[in-house]
Design an enzyme around this catalytic site. Sequence first.
Site, PDB file in Angstrom:
ATOM      1  N   LYS A   1       0.120  14.572   1.197  1.00 35.96           N
ATOM      2  CA  LYS A   1      -1.265  14.788   0.776  1.00 35.96           C
ATOM      3  C   LYS A   1      -1.551  16.277   0.555  1.00 35.96           C
ATOM      4  CE  LYS A   1      -2.868  10.634   3.264  1.00 35.96           C
ATOM      5  NZ  LYS A   1      -3.522   9.719   2.312  1.00 35.96           N
TER       6      LYS A   1
ATOM      7  N   THR B   1      -8.934   6.053  -1.899  1.00 38.70           N
ATOM      8  CA  THR B   1     -10.254   5.454  -2.040  1.00 38.70           C
ATOM      9  C   THR B   1     -11.305   6.525  -1.769  1.00 38.70           C
ATOM     10  OG1 THR B   1      -9.941   4.654   0.220  1.00 38.70           O
ATOM     11  CG2 THR B   1      -9.732   3.040  -1.548  1.00 38.70           C
TER      12      THR B   1
ATOM     13  N   LYS C   1     -15.017   7.626  -3.558  1.00 39.56           N
ATOM     14  CA  LYS C   1     -16.278   7.881  -2.855  1.00 39.56           C
ATOM     15  C   LYS C   1     -16.878   9.214  -3.297  1.00 39.56           C
ATOM     16  CE  LYS C   1     -14.344   5.178   0.863  1.00 39.56           C
ATOM     17  NZ  LYS C   1     -13.472   5.210   2.049  1.00 39.56           N
TER      18      LYS C   1
ATOM     19  N   HIS D   1       0.800  -1.227   0.000  1.00 39.60           N
ATOM     20  CA  HIS D   1       0.000   0.000   0.000  1.00 39.60           C
ATOM     21  C   HIS D   1       0.828   1.270   0.000  1.00 39.60           C
ATOM     22  CE1 HIS D   1      -3.903  -1.965   0.980  1.00 39.60           C
ATOM     23  NE2 HIS D   1      -3.123  -2.837   1.595  1.00 39.60           N
TER      24      HIS D   1
ATOM     25  N   LYS E   1      -8.840  13.340   4.920  1.00 45.38           N
ATOM     26  CA  LYS E   1      -7.896  12.227   4.893  1.00 45.38           C
ATOM     27  C   LYS E   1      -6.899  12.478   6.006  1.00 45.38           C
ATOM     28  CE  LYS E   1      -7.117  13.444   0.512  1.00 45.38           C
ATOM     29  NZ  LYS E   1      -7.204  12.255  -0.313  1.00 45.38           N
ATOM     30  N   ARG E   2      -6.030  11.515   6.308  1.00 42.25           N
ATOM     31  CA  ARG E   2      -4.999  11.766   7.301  1.00 42.25           C
ATOM     32  C   ARG E   2      -4.182  12.998   6.898  1.00 42.25           C
ATOM     33  NH1 ARG E   2      -4.381   7.888  11.519  1.00 42.25           N
ATOM     34  NH2 ARG E   2      -2.496   9.043  12.017  1.00 42.25           N
TER      35      ARG E   2
HETATM   36  C1  F58 Z   1      -3.273   3.698   2.197  1.00 39.70           C
HETATM   37  N1  F58 Z   1      -2.317   3.355   3.196  1.00 39.70           N
HETATM   38  C2  F58 Z   1      -2.661   4.454   1.041  1.00 39.70           C
HETATM   39  N2  F58 Z   1      -1.688   3.024   5.376  1.00 39.70           N
HETATM   40  O1  F58 Z   1      -2.003   5.601   1.524  1.00 39.70           O
HETATM   41  C3  F58 Z   1      -3.783   4.850   0.088  1.00 39.70           C
HETATM   42  O2  F58 Z   1      -3.262   5.479  -1.040  1.00 39.70           O
HETATM   43  C4  F58 Z   1      -4.551   3.596  -0.338  1.00 39.70           C
HETATM   44  O3  F58 Z   1      -5.676   3.936  -1.075  1.00 39.70           O
HETATM   45  C5  F58 Z   1      -4.988   2.803   0.873  1.00 39.70           C
HETATM   46  O4  F58 Z   1      -3.878   2.510   1.705  1.00 39.70           O
HETATM   47  C6  F58 Z   1      -5.650   1.493   0.494  1.00 39.70           C
HETATM   48  O5  F58 Z   1      -4.856   0.791  -0.409  1.00 39.70           O
HETATM   49  C7  F58 Z   1      -2.644   3.424   4.494  1.00 39.70           C
HETATM   50  O6  F58 Z   1      -3.757   3.775   4.859  1.00 39.70           O
HETATM   51  C8  F58 Z   1      -1.780   3.027   6.708  1.00 39.70           C
HETATM   52  O7  F58 Z   1      -2.663   3.620   7.279  1.00 39.70           O
HETATM   53  C9  F58 Z   1      -0.741   2.207   7.467  1.00 39.70           C
HETATM   54  C10 F58 Z   1      -1.134   2.016   8.896  1.00 39.70           C
HETATM   55  C11 F58 Z   1      -0.083   1.246   9.677  1.00 39.70           C
HETATM   56  C12 F58 Z   1       1.297   1.803   9.548  1.00 39.70           C
HETATM   57  C13 F58 Z   1       1.693   2.034   8.130  1.00 39.70           C
HETATM   58  C14 F58 Z   1       0.639   2.776   7.307  1.00 39.70           C
END
Ligand code: F58
Length: 792
Positions: free
Chosen positions: A527, A629, A633, A343, A521-522
């Site tokens: 971002k 994602t 939405k 990811h 988003k975070r």
């Molecule tokens: C997200 N990753 C990607 N990681 O940033 C986003 O582009 C993608 O659409 C999504 O995954 C689904 O594929 C993400 O959310 C985390 O939150 C992890 C949590 C644990 C530590 C490392 C990052």
Amino acid sequence: MKTDILNRLKYSLGKDAENASTYDWRIAVSLVLRDQMVETWFQSTKETYEASPKRVYYLSMEFLIGRLIEDMISNLRMEDTVKAAIAELGQDYNTIVHDEPDAALGNGGLGRLAACFMDSLATLGIPAFGYGIRYEHGLFEQSFAQGQQVEKPETWLTQRHAWEFERPEARYRIGFGGHVEHHEGKAHWHPGEVVMATAHDTPVVGWKGEWGNTLRLWSAEPAKEFDLESFNRGDYLAAGRSEALARTISRVLYPDDTTESGKELRLKQEYFFTAASLMDLLRRYLKDHDDIRALPDYVAIQLNDTHPAIAGPELVRILVDEHAIPMDEAIPLARKCLAYTNHTLLPEALERWSEHLMGRILPRHLEIIRAIEHAHQTEFPDSPRILEHGDVRMGELAFIMTHKVNGVSALHTELVKETVFADLHRIHPTRIINQTNGITPRRWLYGCNPSLRHLITDTIGEDWVADLEQLTALKSKRDDAAFIEAFTASKRENKVNLSNWISETMGVTLDPDAMFDVQIKRIHEYKRQLMNLLETVALWNDMRDNPNADWTPRVKIFGGKAAPGYFVAKDIIRLINDVAHVINTDPVTDDKLKIVYPPNYNVTMAERLIPAADLSEQISTAGKEASGTGNMKFALNGALTIGTLDGANVEIRDHVGSENFFLFGLTAQEVMERRTHHGYSRAAIEASPRLQRVLGQIAEGRFAPHDPSRYHGLVGMLYDHDYFLVTCDFDSYFDTQRRADTAYRNPANWAAMALVNTASMGWFSSDRTIKGYARDIWGAKSVTQAKLEKSA
Ligand code: F58
């Protein structure tokens, strides 16, 4: 339904209707719904045992499921019944539904994707388990104090979790530490510490309640309750110490969304849930199979990122140490069962553990990792290493121990091949494949947007809910004035609802006819919430310079949390709030520009904001957002995207058409190239008087008059190390925003573009994504589909 609810109130909660609180009503209604689900769930389990198909096991540290009550009601098609019963009982449906706390067992996209996948697996009738951790505290609760983020522990489990069943019979011993002995060629691991993993099952029922799978979350409990000897001695703290330590493992979700903290507890969490899940699935397998070598024919294990990557060595350990399979056979056998989803490309997010720590916590696994390394190096002497500079690299381990590695958007997958895993890709050229992410239409249109749902269903019938590509039929409506009017009215209704909520919760009045421009988003530098904010200040400057011009009124909406230790992200949050304070109190722009940043963004808030958005901000530095994602939405709910060519934006633009997408900014290639220019950000700032002015205002304390140097660090960073190229993309972003302004001034045309977005998003259903995984990775089939074909 009414009687059932009253019975539940009485017999499960010990309350009568006169004395019941909202909480009591909510739990009673939830338990009645859960009862309804159980029938489907049992039936599905029975059919799975009969058909003996391949089962899918989705291992994920995070399942960001949010509230469940409305999902259950709509998947069971009980909206009318439940609403009528609640009304006849003299209660308010919305109050009851909104009483449920979000299950915030995830950080962001990765966790929410897992939740959408569970919904699609159930809807498609593919036998599956989701395996994860039942965190006592989910993602922290965010509030703002003088604009600064404050974190408080999240406490969803202080209330009863109505949906789950505890499974005291599904308990496993999970070992840590200790030592390994080798006798006569056999290894014996003697853990120094043992904790118990106990299963808690939440049924996941798909659309129309036709199939039910299980989300099985593990909680950690002490193997031995407490030390009676210490207790009797009067040493009460010592008596409870091991108990507290054990429970710590499932106590709290790590709130770091991108940087790996490298904490011992995190490694223990990862092993804890992975080991429990493997024991559980093997026990199930061995109940009706005796040949462990046939495991890959019946079991597909998907690793959601590297967090469960210890599954590779753990499965090999079980095969070798417990089933006496030779190592050289065990490794490929395990590999056939396992697949891994990547990811992220951000180097700081790629997990690595020091060999020392790994050896201390999982001594047998470190031996096995060395054996895996050795086997791979023997076959491919120029292979990159799993063990490097005293670290175990989990990405390399996951790659080498799985038969398929997938990226989450077309662009991301290409970059995975060219960057992080370039050398491994050369050795294993067919291992990396793409599966572009998707979202469940049940929650992200049917559930969250009733006004649009009704319009669509009245126009094309209801089958789109499980077959989202049917939305294409709406394209023909783009020239139908009456339909466009209804589509606009639906959006306006959602905007009015949101405005009311903002006014009640934040005391800010919004104009529902303004353009609602949303970035949720975070909070992360890549971002680029900062770029959005700088553009807002630049727009404000222009409005003040020329207040009587024909401006398009805007509401800028932000939502998102920063990792507690991510100080730059926290500065960005504070700056957004500081700027909001100044702009929202400026009489000159009062009817033209507002900024709102409601605290504690979560799934429920997303369900409120997305249906009300006109413009979706997807503005990451190209090459950095794996997929996104949220972008899907918004487009599905009829927002236009302003975005870079990053992640799934590329594919969204291909589907909706470039004329219905506001594209700007450098491409991933150009980003890499630009970084090689010395002083690129200073040059970009010097070329942009507008940006210079904004940065000057921030630097001189325009938005923090009592603490004028507050943002010197942030501004200095943009001048000297603007790694995410905010400065380089700023002008092109600003100009594109003005194109959006112009387009918005033609409401019918805007609505037609928005409609084409909705109508073109069918491909982004997570049903399509899951079919792709089932076909290309798992070799798994739908049991409901097979039944249909058999009866036809
Ligand atoms: C997200 N990753 C990607 N990681 O940033 C986003 O582009 C993608 O659409 C999504 O995954 C689904 O594929 C993400 O959310 C985390 O939150 C992890 C949590 C644990 C530590 C490392 C990052």
